[in-house]
Design a protein around this motif. Structure first.
Motif, short mmCIF file in Angstrom:
data_model
loop_
_atom_site.label_atom_id
_atom_site.label_comp_id
_atom_site.label_asym_id
_atom_site.label_seq_id
_atom_site.Cartn_x
_atom_site.Cartn_y
_atom_site.Cartn_z
N VAL A 1 97.43 -40.08 -106.06
CA VAL A 1 98.08 -39.96 -104.76
C VAL A 1 97.52 -41.04 -103.85
O VAL A 1 96.30 -41.11 -103.65
CB VAL A 1 97.84 -38.57 -104.14
CG1 VAL A 1 98.43 -38.50 -102.73
CG2 VAL A 1 98.43 -37.47 -105.03
N PHE A 2 98.39 -41.89 -103.33
CA PHE A 2 97.94 -43.01 -102.49
C PHE A 2 98.35 -42.75 -101.05
O PHE A 2 99.53 -42.61 -100.74
CB PHE A 2 98.56 -44.32 -102.98
CG PHE A 2 97.72 -45.53 -102.66
CD1 PHE A 2 97.57 -45.96 -101.35
CD2 PHE A 2 97.08 -46.24 -103.66
CE1 PHE A 2 96.78 -47.06 -101.05
CE2 PHE A 2 96.31 -47.36 -103.38
CZ PHE A 2 96.15 -47.76 -102.06
N MET A 3 97.35 -42.67 -100.16
CA MET A 3 97.59 -42.50 -98.72
C MET A 3 97.79 -43.89 -98.12
O MET A 3 96.83 -44.58 -97.78
CB MET A 3 96.42 -41.77 -98.07
CG MET A 3 96.17 -40.39 -98.64
SD MET A 3 94.79 -39.50 -97.83
CE MET A 3 93.38 -40.46 -98.46
N ARG A 4 99.04 -44.30 -97.99
CA ARG A 4 99.32 -45.67 -97.59
C ARG A 4 99.23 -45.84 -96.07
O ARG A 4 99.70 -45.01 -95.32
CB ARG A 4 100.70 -46.10 -98.09
CG ARG A 4 100.77 -46.10 -99.61
CD ARG A 4 101.91 -46.89 -100.17
NE ARG A 4 101.92 -46.78 -101.62
CZ ARG A 4 101.25 -47.57 -102.42
NH1 ARG A 4 100.51 -48.54 -101.93
NH2 ARG A 4 101.30 -47.40 -103.73
N GLY A 5 98.62 -46.93 -95.69
CA GLY A 5 98.46 -47.25 -94.28
C GLY A 5 97.02 -47.25 -93.83
O GLY A 5 96.73 -47.61 -92.69
N GLY A 6 96.10 -46.86 -94.68
CA GLY A 6 94.69 -46.83 -94.31
C GLY A 6 94.33 -45.55 -93.60
O GLY A 6 94.24 -45.49 -92.37
N CYS A 7 94.12 -44.50 -94.37
CA CYS A 7 93.79 -43.19 -93.79
C CYS A 7 92.42 -43.23 -93.12
O CYS A 7 91.47 -43.81 -93.65
CB CYS A 7 93.80 -42.13 -94.89
SG CYS A 7 93.22 -40.50 -94.37
N ASP A 8 92.31 -42.57 -91.96
CA ASP A 8 91.04 -42.49 -91.25
C ASP A 8 90.16 -41.42 -91.90
O ASP A 8 90.27 -40.24 -91.58
CB ASP A 8 91.28 -42.17 -89.78
CG ASP A 8 89.99 -42.06 -88.97
OD1 ASP A 8 88.95 -42.57 -89.46
OD2 ASP A 8 90.02 -41.46 -87.89
N GLY A 9 89.29 -41.86 -92.78
CA GLY A 9 88.43 -40.92 -93.50
C GLY A 9 87.50 -40.15 -92.59
O GLY A 9 87.10 -39.02 -92.92
N LEU A 10 87.14 -40.70 -91.44
CA LEU A 10 86.22 -40.00 -90.53
C LEU A 10 86.92 -38.93 -89.71
O LEU A 10 86.24 -38.14 -89.03
CB LEU A 10 85.54 -41.01 -89.60
CG LEU A 10 84.50 -41.92 -90.27
CD1 LEU A 10 83.97 -42.94 -89.27
CD2 LEU A 10 83.36 -41.10 -90.86
N SER A 11 88.24 -38.87 -89.77
CA SER A 11 88.97 -37.73 -89.21
C SER A 11 89.31 -36.74 -90.31
O SER A 11 89.32 -35.53 -90.07
CB SER A 11 90.24 -38.20 -88.50
OG SER A 11 89.95 -38.82 -87.27
N LEU A 12 89.61 -37.25 -91.49
CA LEU A 12 89.93 -36.36 -92.61
C LEU A 12 88.68 -35.61 -93.07
O LEU A 12 88.73 -34.41 -93.35
CB LEU A 12 90.53 -37.17 -93.75
CG LEU A 12 91.17 -36.39 -94.89
CD1 LEU A 12 92.26 -35.46 -94.39
CD2 LEU A 12 91.73 -37.36 -95.94
N VAL A 13 87.55 -36.32 -93.14
CA VAL A 13 86.27 -35.72 -93.52
C VAL A 13 85.24 -36.13 -92.46
O VAL A 13 84.50 -37.09 -92.63
CB VAL A 13 85.82 -36.17 -94.92
CG1 VAL A 13 84.51 -35.48 -95.31
CG2 VAL A 13 86.90 -35.88 -95.96
N PRO A 14 85.20 -35.43 -91.33
CA PRO A 14 84.30 -35.83 -90.23
C PRO A 14 82.88 -35.33 -90.45
O PRO A 14 82.65 -34.30 -91.10
CB PRO A 14 84.92 -35.14 -89.02
CG PRO A 14 85.56 -33.90 -89.59
CD PRO A 14 86.07 -34.29 -90.96
N PRO A 15 81.90 -36.04 -89.91
CA PRO A 15 80.52 -35.52 -89.92
C PRO A 15 80.40 -34.34 -88.96
O PRO A 15 80.92 -34.39 -87.84
CB PRO A 15 79.69 -36.71 -89.45
CG PRO A 15 80.63 -37.54 -88.64
CD PRO A 15 81.99 -37.36 -89.25
N VAL A 16 79.74 -33.28 -89.39
CA VAL A 16 79.59 -32.09 -88.56
C VAL A 16 78.12 -31.76 -88.29
O VAL A 16 77.82 -30.78 -87.61
CB VAL A 16 80.29 -30.86 -89.19
CG1 VAL A 16 81.78 -31.11 -89.32
CG2 VAL A 16 79.68 -30.52 -90.55
#
Length: 457
Positions: free
Chosen positions: A45-60
């Motif tokens: 599965v390719f998330m095209r456009g450059g997914c913001d990983g720090l919103s998808l998996v944020p530091p808590v």
């Protein structure tokens, strides 16, 4: 006299042209050799456009939480209240998921989803969507002239059994670059596309009548008589019709998901549902690609990102639930999914409440053979302090994306030909993301040109 197998013959003759308009995607069905029929299905599965990983998996938690909040005063996912992050166990209390990713959280908690931090393409670094996507899908960072995608070379070298009707699918209207030049994959966005409509007869024209007029035939009834000879072309044509006959009776519009799964609306979910139906039908699907577009969030990121995350999370949860079962019906145990993007976003938000093109990102692995409920790359992750960022702006790439894909290839599909699939890549070591048997990597980059092996020097 040199021999030439069916796949090589039609590749060398440009099958689409030989068949007077029959698309090459259709003819790819007929050619497969080897012994990979017992391996998993691998879906990328390719998330095209450059997914913001720090919103998808944020530091808590930890020191990176403070750096994150400072860099994103408006976009930081909160720790409590409405829209709070969903904490991830086994992450030292440091990482969570976007609040709209509850489906992914449930898969993680049940041990079927793994998260990989700091993943991406090694140098040379590019922040161009086109260049990053192309080089990642070709599997050749730094060069784009190889002419075939990494999944194409994977399928060539894995050993496909001769009875696989549809070994590869690029779900969508365009063939993904990772499957470019493949003679084993078809491109379709809907199961109804799986037909031949290139003559005076409609493919399923006879089905439009109840009963059909006496003597009336559609293309599906006519082609067998046209391919009745003993030439390689006739043989390949009949085998193609055999493959088409597997799918023709399938009711894609009336498909009912199993195990209480409920697919959301949208193209991504529709294509996942199509792949689920093909897997259950036993057509021999070994490799598939599917896109989730529109992750390029330069402006007003929140709304667009929230919508995209919901589609990703709900779609993948429904897909896994649909495939899960017991005994022979546990298709999820034989399906592995890797989720990736061409790059992440800048750590700092921009002046338009969005994020610009970055570097390091996250990857997901999902499936019955995934050692889920864990965050991988924790110890390698460089951190979010300015001094730890790539060029002072971006998450560092600390896990080569090819390392994750190579582990899926080896442990899930038994293909260790890393030198051919990923030219120039070396030093592979499994991270333990997938269950399966380790095989010593073969870093040889030659020996798989089938045309020359058949005596066409």
């Amino acid at each position: 006299m040199p021999t030439l197998n069916r796949r090589d013959f039609l590749k060398s003759c440009c099958a689409g042209a030989v068949l007077a308009g029959v698309g090459p995607g259709i003819m790819r069905l007929a050619f497969a050799e080897g012994s990979a029929s017992a391996s998993d299905t691998l879906i990328v599965v390719f998330m095209r456009g450059g997914c913001d990983g720090l919103s998808l998996v944020p530091p808590v938690g930890g020191v990176d939480r403070g750096h994150y909040e400072q860099a994103r005063p408006d976009l930081a996912i909160p720790l409590s209240g409405t829209g709070a992050a969903l904490p991830l166990g086994n992450s030292n209390g440091h990482w969570g998921l976007h609040p709209n990713a509850s489906g992914l959280r449930d898969l993680y908690n049940s041990g079927h989803l793994a998260v990989v931090l700091g993943a991406g393409m090694p140098a040379p670094v590019t922040r161009s969507h086109f260049d990053a996507q192309a080089t990642m899908e070709l599997g050749t960072p730094g060069q784009q002239g190889i002419g075939s995608g990494w999944l194409t070379r994977h399928m060539t070298s894995m050993g496909l059994a001769p009875d696989l009707a549809i070994p590869g699918v690029s779900a969508g209207s365009l063939t993904s670059t990772s499957l470019i030049s493949s003679s084993d994959a078809i491109t379709m966005s809907d199961g109804g596309d799986f037909r031949i409509d290139t003559s005076a007869w409609g493919w399923n024209a006879r089905d439009q009548y109840d009963p059909p007029p006496a003597g009336f035939q559609g293309l599906v009834e006519t082609l067998p008589s046209l391919w009745s000879g003993n030439t390689p072309l006739d043989t390949a044509g009949r085998q193609t019709l055999d493959s088409l006959a597997v799918v023709r009776p399938m009711d894609f519009d009336g498909y009912a998901a199993a195990n209480g799964a409920s697919y959301p609306d949208g193209e991504f979910a529709d294509q996942l549902q199509m792949l689920a139906q093909l897997i259950k039908a036993g057509v021999g699907l070994k490799v598939a690609t599917i896109d989730v577009a529109s992750w390029d969030t330069h402006n007003g990121q929140d709304y667009q990102f929230n919508q995209m995350t919901s589609a990703l999370s709900q779609g993948l949860e429904a897909f896994y639930t649909d495939l899960a079962g017991s005994g022979p019906a546990n298709y999820a145990s034989r399906t592995s999914i890797v989720v990736m993007s061409e790059f992440g976003r800048r750590v700092r938000q921009n002046d338009s409440n969005g994020t610009d093109h970055g570097y390091g990102n996250v990857m997901f692995a999902l499936g019955g053979k995934v050692n889920g409920g864990q965050v991988y790359g924790l110890n390698e992750f460089a951190g979010l302090d300015d001094s730890e960022l790539f060029e002072g702006e971006d998450v560092q790439v600390t896990v080569d994306y090819r390392r994750v894909l190579s582990e899926a290839m080896i442990r899930c599909q038994g293909n260790n030909h890393l030198g051919y699939v990923f030219p120039g890549y070396g030093g592979y070591a499994p991270m333990g993301i997938f269950q399966g048997t380790d095989i010593a990597p073969d870093y040889s980059a030659t020996g798989w040109d089938r045309l020359f092996k058949n005596g066409f020097e």
